[in-house]
Motif scaffolding. Structure first.
Motif, PDB file in Angstrom:
ATOM      1  N   ARG A   1       0.797  -1.228   0.000  1.00 42.81           N
ATOM      2  CA  ARG A   1       0.000   0.000   0.000  1.00 42.81           C
ATOM      3  C   ARG A   1       0.833   1.283   0.000  1.00 42.81           C
ATOM      4  NH1 ARG A   1      -5.320  -1.297   0.754  1.00 42.81           N
ATOM      5  NH2 ARG A   1      -5.713  -3.285   1.814  1.00 42.81           N
ATOM      6  N   PRO A   2       1.988   1.348   0.699  1.00 34.62           N
ATOM      7  CA  PRO A   2       2.710   2.616   0.767  1.00 34.62           C
ATOM      8  C   PRO A   2       3.006   3.276  -0.585  1.00 34.62           C
ATOM      9  CG  PRO A   2       3.582   1.127   2.400  1.00 34.62           C
ATOM     10  CD  PRO A   2       2.611   0.324   1.568  1.00 34.62           C
ATOM     11  N   PRO A   3       3.367   2.532  -1.639  1.00 35.55           N
ATOM     12  CA  PRO A   3       3.667   3.217  -2.903  1.00 35.55           C
ATOM     13  C   PRO A   3       2.456   3.863  -3.576  1.00 35.55           C
ATOM     14  CG  PRO A   3       4.683   1.036  -2.849  1.00 35.55           C
ATOM     15  CD  PRO A   3       3.713   1.101  -1.712  1.00 35.55           C
ATOM     16  N   LEU A   4       1.250   3.544  -3.135  1.00 38.44           N
ATOM     17  CA  LEU A   4       0.066   4.067  -3.810  1.00 38.44           C
ATOM     18  C   LEU A   4       0.068   5.593  -3.851  1.00 38.44           C
ATOM     19  CD1 LEU A   4      -2.784   1.761  -2.421  1.00 38.44           C
ATOM     20  CD2 LEU A   4      -1.652   1.629  -4.654  1.00 38.44           C
ATOM     21  N   SER A   5       0.441   6.227  -2.744  1.00 40.29           N
ATOM     22  CA  SER A   5       0.408   7.687  -2.673  1.00 40.29           C
ATOM     23  C   SER A   5       1.684   8.332  -3.180  1.00 40.29           C
ATOM     24  CB  SER A   5       0.152   8.133  -1.223  1.00 40.29           C
ATOM     25  OG  SER A   5       1.145   7.590  -0.366  1.00 40.29           O
ATOM     26  N   LYS A   6       2.638   7.505  -3.594  1.00 46.57           N
ATOM     27  CA  LYS A   6       3.931   8.031  -4.022  1.00 46.57           C
ATOM     28  C   LYS A   6       4.273   7.518  -5.427  1.00 46.57           C
ATOM     29  CE  LYS A   6       5.488   6.269  -0.041  1.00 46.57           C
ATOM     30  NZ  LYS A   6       4.367   6.220   0.905  1.00 46.57           N
TER      31      LYS A   6
ATOM     32  N   LEU B   1      -7.760   7.923  -0.413  1.00 41.61           N
ATOM     33  CA  LEU B   1      -6.722   7.026  -0.927  1.00 41.61           C
ATOM     34  C   LEU B   1      -6.366   6.000   0.132  1.00 41.61           C
ATOM     35  CD1 LEU B   1      -4.665   6.154  -3.021  1.00 41.61           C
ATOM     36  CD2 LEU B   1      -3.180   8.029  -2.289  1.00 41.61           C
ATOM     37  N   ARG B   2      -6.764   4.761  -0.133  1.00 42.26           N
ATOM     38  CA  ARG B   2      -6.431   3.669   0.768  1.00 42.26           C
ATOM     39  C   ARG B   2      -6.088   2.403   0.006  1.00 42.26           C
ATOM     40  NH1 ARG B   2      -4.852   3.142   6.077  1.00 42.26           N
ATOM     41  NH2 ARG B   2      -5.184   1.008   6.772  1.00 42.26           N
ATOM     42  N   THR B   3      -6.803   2.196  -1.116  1.00 46.02           N
ATOM     43  CA  THR B   3      -6.680   0.948  -1.855  1.00 46.02           C
ATOM     44  C   THR B   3      -6.158   1.186  -3.267  1.00 46.02           C
ATOM     45  OG1 THR B   3      -8.911   1.066  -2.787  1.00 46.02           O
ATOM     46  CG2 THR B   3      -8.688   0.074  -0.595  1.00 46.02           C
ATOM     47  N   LEU B   4      -5.819   0.101  -3.927  1.00 50.80           N
ATOM     48  CA  LEU B   4      -5.395   0.184  -5.321  1.00 50.80           C
ATOM     49  C   LEU B   4      -6.506   0.775  -6.181  1.00 50.80           C
ATOM     50  CD1 LEU B   4      -3.291  -0.469  -7.508  1.00 50.80           C
ATOM     51  CD2 LEU B   4      -4.234  -2.788  -7.598  1.00 50.80           C
ATOM     52  N   ALA B   5      -7.745   0.401  -5.912  1.00 51.15           N
ATOM     53  CA  ALA B   5      -8.867   0.957  -6.664  1.00 51.15           C
ATOM     54  C   ALA B   5      -8.969   2.464  -6.454  1.00 51.15           C
ATOM     55  CB  ALA B   5     -10.162   0.269  -6.250  1.00 51.15           C
ATOM     56  N   ASP B   6      -8.722   2.925  -5.211  1.00 51.12           N
ATOM     57  CA  ASP B   6      -8.721   4.370  -4.950  1.00 51.12           C
ATOM     58  C   ASP B   6      -7.651   5.069  -5.782  1.00 51.12           C
ATOM     59  OD1 ASP B   6     -10.695   4.041  -3.006  1.00 51.12           O
ATOM     60  OD2 ASP B   6      -9.246   3.958  -1.355  1.00 51.12           O
ATOM     61  N   ALA B   7      -6.455   4.493  -5.793  1.00 47.38           N
ATOM     62  CA  ALA B   7      -5.344   5.097  -6.539  1.00 47.38           C
ATOM     63  C   ALA B   7      -5.646   5.139  -8.031  1.00 47.38           C
ATOM     64  CB  ALA B   7      -4.053   4.330  -6.269  1.00 47.38           C
ATOM     65  N   ASP B   8      -6.242   4.088  -8.552  1.00 47.73           N
ATOM     66  CA  ASP B   8      -6.597   4.064  -9.970  1.00 47.73           C
ATOM     67  C   ASP B   8      -7.631   5.138 -10.287  1.00 47.73           C
ATOM     68  OD1 ASP B   8      -4.863   2.011 -10.606  1.00 47.73           O
ATOM     69  OD2 ASP B   8      -6.369   0.433 -10.362  1.00 47.73           O
ATOM     70  N   SER B   9      -8.587   5.340  -9.390  1.00 49.60           N
ATOM     71  CA  SER B   9      -9.599   6.363  -9.589  1.00 49.60           C
ATOM     72  C   SER B   9      -8.985   7.756  -9.599  1.00 49.60           C
ATOM     73  CB  SER B   9     -10.665   6.263  -8.492  1.00 49.60           C
ATOM     74  OG  SER B   9     -11.661   7.232  -8.652  1.00 49.60           O
ATOM     75  N   ILE B  10      -8.058   8.001  -8.678  1.00 49.21           N
ATOM     76  CA  ILE B  10      -7.372   9.296  -8.637  1.00 49.21           C
ATOM     77  C   ILE B  10      -6.532   9.498  -9.887  1.00 49.21           C
ATOM     78  CG2 ILE B  10      -5.598  10.615  -7.423  1.00 49.21           C
ATOM     79  CD1 ILE B  10      -6.630   9.267  -4.830  1.00 49.21           C
TER      80      ILE B  10
ATOM     81  N   LEU C   1      -8.784  15.625  -2.233  1.00 41.11           N
ATOM     82  CA  LEU C   1      -8.276  14.394  -1.622  1.00 41.11           C
ATOM     83  C   LEU C   1      -8.414  14.535  -0.112  1.00 41.11           C
ATOM     84  CD1 LEU C   1      -5.743  12.694  -0.249  1.00 41.11           C
ATOM     85  CD2 LEU C   1      -6.972  11.658  -2.144  1.00 41.11           C
ATOM     86  N   VAL C   2      -9.164  13.633   0.496  1.00 42.36           N
ATOM     87  CA  VAL C   2      -9.398  13.665   1.940  1.00 42.36           C
ATOM     88  C   VAL C   2      -8.445  12.701   2.623  1.00 42.36           C
ATOM     89  CG1 VAL C   2     -11.074  13.276   3.777  1.00 42.36           C
ATOM     90  CG2 VAL C   2     -11.820  14.260   1.597  1.00 42.36           C
TER      91      VAL C   2
END
Length: 414
Positions: free
Chosen positions: A45-50, A130-139, A238-239
């Motif tokens: 999960r950590p790389p999702l936001s980076k 932003l928590r999941t891979l699906a969230d990251a894909d949506s963003i 982004l919350v």
């Protein structure tokens, strides 16, 4: 328990995956199942936001192991389905799919969920978390056409995302209720440095104010209105205002909970057939004076999983791993060793003006945490200093001529 039997792990994040992997490494030869509500196999999960949002990582590179790993190690995956209830008397997990899984021991690695933003308009299109891979894909899918972003919350996730967005020449404003950034995680010196560095990169901060309302048009977000009377234009919001531990399943089953699932020093819950690990677990940390502590980090997830796997295969020991954390924000790498909050004295080693320094935090004269910015060597030494409780005076920590490595070597040789 014996080398055989049946273990069910609820949660397919870092903690759940590591528990299963460590059980096999430790010689557990029984039935082993991971239950996860996401439809994908365990991933980082950590790389999702980076790195992931920056286009430097792919879904494939995030996978903790290839698909063959689970087959080779006889780890059954029940993905895309939720654990709906626990039957502790019958030792069964009821899944939302209707399936029931029997267990001899249950490991709860249910993690945490994002705290929702409790204001009008939070359900508008373009207000994301932003928590999941699906969230990251949506963003990621929305960022291409975005000109202005508002980030609500100046914690790790919010600032990591803000740095990625600013690097794409998007106008970014960060709204934070506290008077400083990362206020619950770092010292004043580190907080001030990161704020200045982000401002130099073009990120604007609104501190001491909260989001009061999300304005929109045609069902889409257009602005964030704050408690100090501002209206901040936003194509995307982004919350990132923290998380809530996923303890509902445990609470409904009658297990002891309090801001998470309560466990003892070996990570057992109030039921000796159930353990809890990772973001959902509240444990007596030796680095917090044995106070009930819940830690959200990869290190904690991995080390707690290993601790439980060792206990279940005959090598029980108290959980005593040193907490450590990291956050990559643009070109800045923050690494934290120990639990520095609260502290009553902090000294700086190195010069923040160079972009590389460490803050050594003390409580009642004892070193309890070190925050290192772009100084990985300091971080590695700090982990030894705190874990082994080696004496280091504040004056020594602040003196660049004092040899920290020599202090650690001398302790090892003693």
């Amino acid at each position: 328990m014996s080398a055989g039997g049946t273990i069910v792990v609820v949660g397919a994040g870092q903690a759940g995956f590591q528990a299963a992997a460590s059980l096999r490494e430790a010689g557990f030869d029984g039935s082993l199942t991971i239950v996860g509500d996401e439809p994908v196999a365990p991933y980082q999960r950590p790389p999702l936001s980076k790195a992931y949002l920056a286009g430097k990582a792919t879904a494939g590179t995030l996978a903790l192991r290839p698909a063959s790993f689970y087959a080779d190690h006889r780890i059954a995956l029940r993905l895309g389905t939720r654990a709906a209830a626990l039957d502790r008397a019958g030792r069964q997990v009821a899944l939302a799919s209707g399936e029931r899984l029997a267990y001899d021991h249950l490991i709860l690695a249910t993690g945490a969920r994002n705290r929702p933003l409790p204001v009008p308009g939070a359900d508008l299109a373009g207000v994301l978390q932003l928590r999941t891979l699906a969230d990251a894909d949506s963003i990621q899918a929305r960022l291409a056409g975005v000109e202005t972003v508002v980030v609500v919350g100046a914690g790790f996730i919010g600032l990591e995302f803000a740095a990625v967005a600013a690097a794409r020449a998007i106008a970014v404003t960060v709204v934070e209720a506290a008077g400083s950034v990362m206020s619950r995680a770092v010292s004043q010196a580190t907080s001030a440095f990161f704020r200045q560095a982000h401002e130099a990169a073009g990120i604007r901060f609104v501190l001491g104010a909260s989001a009061e309302r999300i304005a929109g048009a045609d069902g889409r977000v257009t602005a964030v209105e704050t408690t100090d009377g501002r209206s901040l234009p936003a194509d995307l919001v982004l919350v990132g205002i923290g998380v809530v531990p996923n303890a509902d399943l445990a609470a409904e089953a009658g297990l002891a909970v309090a801001d998470g699932i309560l466990v003892d020093h070996t990570l057992l819950t109030s039921d000796p057939a159930v353990s809890a690990i990772g973001d959902c677990a509240v444990f007596p940390s030796p680095f917090a004076g044995r106070a009930p502590t819940r830690i959200e980090s990869v290190q904690n997830a991995v080390d707690q999983a290993r601790c439980v796997a060792a206990r279940l295969t005959g090598r029980a020991a108290p959980y005593a791993a040193l907490p450590w954390f990291w956050s990559d924000q643009g070109r800045l790498k923050l690494q934290i060793a120990g639990l520095a909050r609260p502290h009553d004295r902090a000294v700086t080693r190195g010069d923040p003006a160079t972009g590389a320094f460490s803050v050594f935090c003390y409580r009642h004269g004892h070193l309890v945490g070190v925050e290192s910015v772009n100084r990985p060597a300091d971080h590695m030494i700090a982990r030894r200093l705190i874990a082994e409780r080696l004496p280091l005076a504040p004056e020594q920590a602040a003196d660049p001529a004092f040899d920290l490595r020599a202090l650690v070597r001398a302790a090892a040789a003693a």
